[in-house]
Design an enzyme around this catalytic site. Structure first.
Site, PDB file in Angstrom:
ATOM      1  N   GLU A 176     -10.778   4.340  -1.035  1.00 34.25           N
ATOM      2  CA  GLU A 176      -9.512   4.901  -1.492  1.00 34.25           C
ATOM      3  C   GLU A 176      -9.003   4.128  -2.705  1.00 34.25           C
ATOM      4  O   GLU A 176      -8.387   3.066  -2.546  1.00 34.25           O
ATOM      5  CB  GLU A 176      -8.461   4.823  -0.378  1.00 34.25           C
ATOM      6  CG  GLU A 176      -8.816   5.596   0.867  1.00 34.25           C
ATOM      7  CD  GLU A 176      -7.577   5.992   1.670  1.00 34.25           C
ATOM      8  OE1 GLU A 176      -7.485   7.170   2.025  1.00 34.25           O
ATOM      9  OE2 GLU A 176      -6.694   5.150   1.901  1.00 34.25           O
ATOM     10  N   GLY A 215      -1.477   9.350  -2.983  1.00 30.78           N
ATOM     11  CA  GLY A 215      -0.143   9.951  -3.037  1.00 30.78           C
ATOM     12  C   GLY A 215       0.366  10.210  -4.442  1.00 30.78           C
ATOM     13  O   GLY A 215       1.540  10.482  -4.658  1.00 30.78           O
ATOM     14  N   ASN A 218      -4.591  10.937   7.945  1.00 32.10           N
ATOM     15  CA  ASN A 218      -3.764   9.739   8.136  1.00 32.10           C
ATOM     16  C   ASN A 218      -2.326  10.181   7.946  1.00 32.10           C
ATOM     17  O   ASN A 218      -1.885  10.399   6.822  1.00 32.10           O
ATOM     18  CB  ASN A 218      -4.163   8.673   7.111  1.00 32.10           C
ATOM     19  CG  ASN A 218      -3.220   7.479   7.143  1.00 32.10           C
ATOM     20  OD1 ASN A 218      -2.403   7.350   8.066  1.00 32.10           O
ATOM     21  ND2 ASN A 218      -3.319   6.605   6.152  1.00 32.10           N
ATOM     22  N   SER A 265      -5.340  11.719  -2.626  1.00 34.52           N
ATOM     23  CA  SER A 265      -4.975  13.049  -3.104  1.00 34.52           C
ATOM     24  C   SER A 265      -6.038  14.113  -2.841  1.00 34.52           C
ATOM     25  O   SER A 265      -6.245  15.018  -3.644  1.00 34.52           O
ATOM     26  CB  SER A 265      -4.607  13.009  -4.597  1.00 34.52           C
ATOM     27  OG  SER A 265      -3.504  12.155  -4.799  1.00 34.52           O
ATOM     28  N   LYS A 291       0.342   8.566   8.354  1.00 32.39           N
ATOM     29  CA  LYS A 291       1.265   7.512   7.899  1.00 32.39           C
ATOM     30  C   LYS A 291       2.549   7.584   8.739  1.00 32.39           C
ATOM     31  O   LYS A 291       2.475   7.864   9.931  1.00 32.39           O
ATOM     32  CB  LYS A 291       1.511   7.639   6.395  1.00 32.39           C
ATOM     33  CG  LYS A 291       0.187   7.698   5.622  1.00 32.39           C
ATOM     34  CD  LYS A 291       0.333   7.558   4.141  1.00 32.39           C
ATOM     35  CE  LYS A 291      -1.054   7.621   3.496  1.00 32.39           C
ATOM     36  NZ  LYS A 291      -1.045   7.411   2.058  1.00 32.39           N
ATOM     37  N   HIS A 341      -5.983  -0.399   5.455  1.00 28.77           N
ATOM     38  CA  HIS A 341      -5.460   0.579   4.495  1.00 28.77           C
ATOM     39  C   HIS A 341      -4.705  -0.178   3.398  1.00 28.77           C
ATOM     40  O   HIS A 341      -4.047  -1.185   3.668  1.00 28.77           O
ATOM     41  CB  HIS A 341      -4.535   1.571   5.205  1.00 28.77           C
ATOM     42  CG  HIS A 341      -4.183   2.733   4.334  1.00 28.77           C
ATOM     43  ND1 HIS A 341      -3.213   2.651   3.360  1.00 28.77           N
ATOM     44  CD2 HIS A 341      -4.695   3.990   4.253  1.00 28.77           C
ATOM     45  CE1 HIS A 341      -3.141   3.823   2.730  1.00 28.77           C
ATOM     46  NE2 HIS A 341      -4.029   4.649   3.253  1.00 28.77           N
ATOM     47  N   GLU A 400      -1.998   0.342   2.022  1.00 29.53           N
ATOM     48  CA  GLU A 400      -0.566   0.158   2.291  1.00 29.53           C
ATOM     49  C   GLU A 400      -0.339  -1.002   3.257  1.00 29.53           C
ATOM     50  O   GLU A 400       0.664  -1.715   3.171  1.00 29.53           O
ATOM     51  CB  GLU A 400       0.028   1.479   2.828  1.00 29.53           C
ATOM     52  CG  GLU A 400       0.152   2.511   1.715  1.00 29.53           C
ATOM     53  CD  GLU A 400       0.038   3.958   2.168  1.00 29.53           C
ATOM     54  OE1 GLU A 400       0.172   4.241   3.367  1.00 29.53           O
ATOM     55  OE2 GLU A 400      -0.211   4.820   1.296  1.00 29.53           O
TER      56      GLU A 400
HETATM   57  P1  13P Z   1      -2.925  11.037   0.060  1.00 21.78           P
HETATM   58  O1  13P Z   1      -3.991  11.994   0.548  1.00 21.78           O
HETATM   59  O2  13P Z   1      -1.541  11.470   0.411  1.00 21.78           O
HETATM   60  O3  13P Z   1      -3.118  10.682  -1.383  1.00 21.78           O
HETATM   61  O4  13P Z   1      -3.151   9.669   0.894  1.00 21.78           O
HETATM   62  C1  13P Z   1      -4.396   9.099   0.909  1.00 21.78           C
HETATM   63  C2  13P Z   1      -4.407   8.033   1.933  1.00 21.78           C
HETATM   64  O5  13P Z   1      -3.850   6.981   1.751  1.00 21.78           O
HETATM   65  C3  13P Z   1      -5.121   8.312   3.192  1.00 21.78           C
HETATM   66  O6  13P Z   1      -5.268   7.156   3.939  1.00 21.78           O
END
Ligand code: 13P
Length: 252
Positions: A166, A172, A9, A212, A11, A94, A96
């Protein structure tokens, strides 16, 4: 036997040039069939990356979409548009999107329905906040998200979905759930699917862990019974790192 699925992903990262360089570098190095490898890029790059990845084992996915086929929704991208350009996966719900763009369990459900109506494979994200985890509400929160996301979805469709667990506090942050913890929650997600449908569908649906994930911890995560892949943010941006993640899936 569930086929592992490793999805990046991206982002809101990378320029078009960087995105193309990435796909150029990885596409020839993936071997077909043992693992599904997916890159979910910013919407702007999808059409170009689909063309570049054509005929290779790499699939291209979107990071979100609207649930309607068309309409006066300024700035949005529809499922029809994604299918039209050859996109095959879409991340839905997601954390976010839920946190910053007001997505709710109800809107996620509408999008999951739209994905299946347009032959897109949804990667349905669920996960608890740190507060919920500390209050011992992880399983109830995540099961509730699953139940709502799959409301009125036929089992024949649901079995083809991918669910991404997640934990929000692990995204992150460098903090990963322990592999055993992640496995336990993924097992509960499978039970929630069994309750909604049946054991066969629950045993077939693929569940990823995200938060992560990196080459250093993916092998242990994938060794767990209920973890069938990973949804990866930061560590999917670098071609070598993404290839290592996919390689871990091949050996699973
Ligand atoms: P990270 O791997 O950067 O922690 O992000 C996870 C994520 O949100 C994948 O959709």
């Amino acid at each position: 036997m569930r086929k592992p699925i490793i999805a990046g992903n991206w982002k809101m990262y990378k320029t078009m040039g960087e995105a193309k360089t990435f796909v150029d570098e990885v596409k020839g190095k993936l071997s077909a069939s043992d693992v599904d490898a997916v890159i979910c890029s910013p919407a702007l790059y999808l059409a170009e990356l689909v063309q570049m990845a054509k005929g290779t084992p790499l699939s291209i996915g979107a990071q979100t979409m609207h649930d309607k086929e068309e309409g006066a929704f300024t700035g949005e991208v529809s499922p029809t548009m994604l299918t039209d350009i050859g996109v095959t996966y879409v991340i839905l719900g997601h954390s976010e999107r839920r946190q910053y763009f007001n997505e709710t369990d109800e809107s996620v459900n509408a999008k999951v329905k739209a994905a299946f109506a347009h032959q897109l494979t949804p990667i349905v994200c669920v996960g608890e906040t740190l507060e919920e985890r500390e209050a011992g509400e992880t399983v109830s929160r995540v099961s509730d998200q699953v139940k709502k996301a799959f409301q009125n979805i036929e089992g024949t469709d649901a079995v083809n979905a991918v669910i991404a667990y997640e934990p929000i506090w692990a995204i992150g942050t460098g903090k990963t759930a322990t592999a055993d913890d992640a496995n336990e929650v993924c097992k509960e997600i499978r039970s929630a699917i069994a309750a909604l449908y049946d054991r066969e569908i629950a045993d077939s649906i693929r569940i990823q862990y995200g938060g992560s994930v990196k080459p250093e911890n993916i092998v242990e995560l994938l060794s767990k019974e209920h973890i069938d892949g990973a949804l990866v943010g930061g560590a999917s941006l670098d071609p070598a790192s993404f290839l290592k993640l996919v390689e871990a899936g091949v050996h699973e």
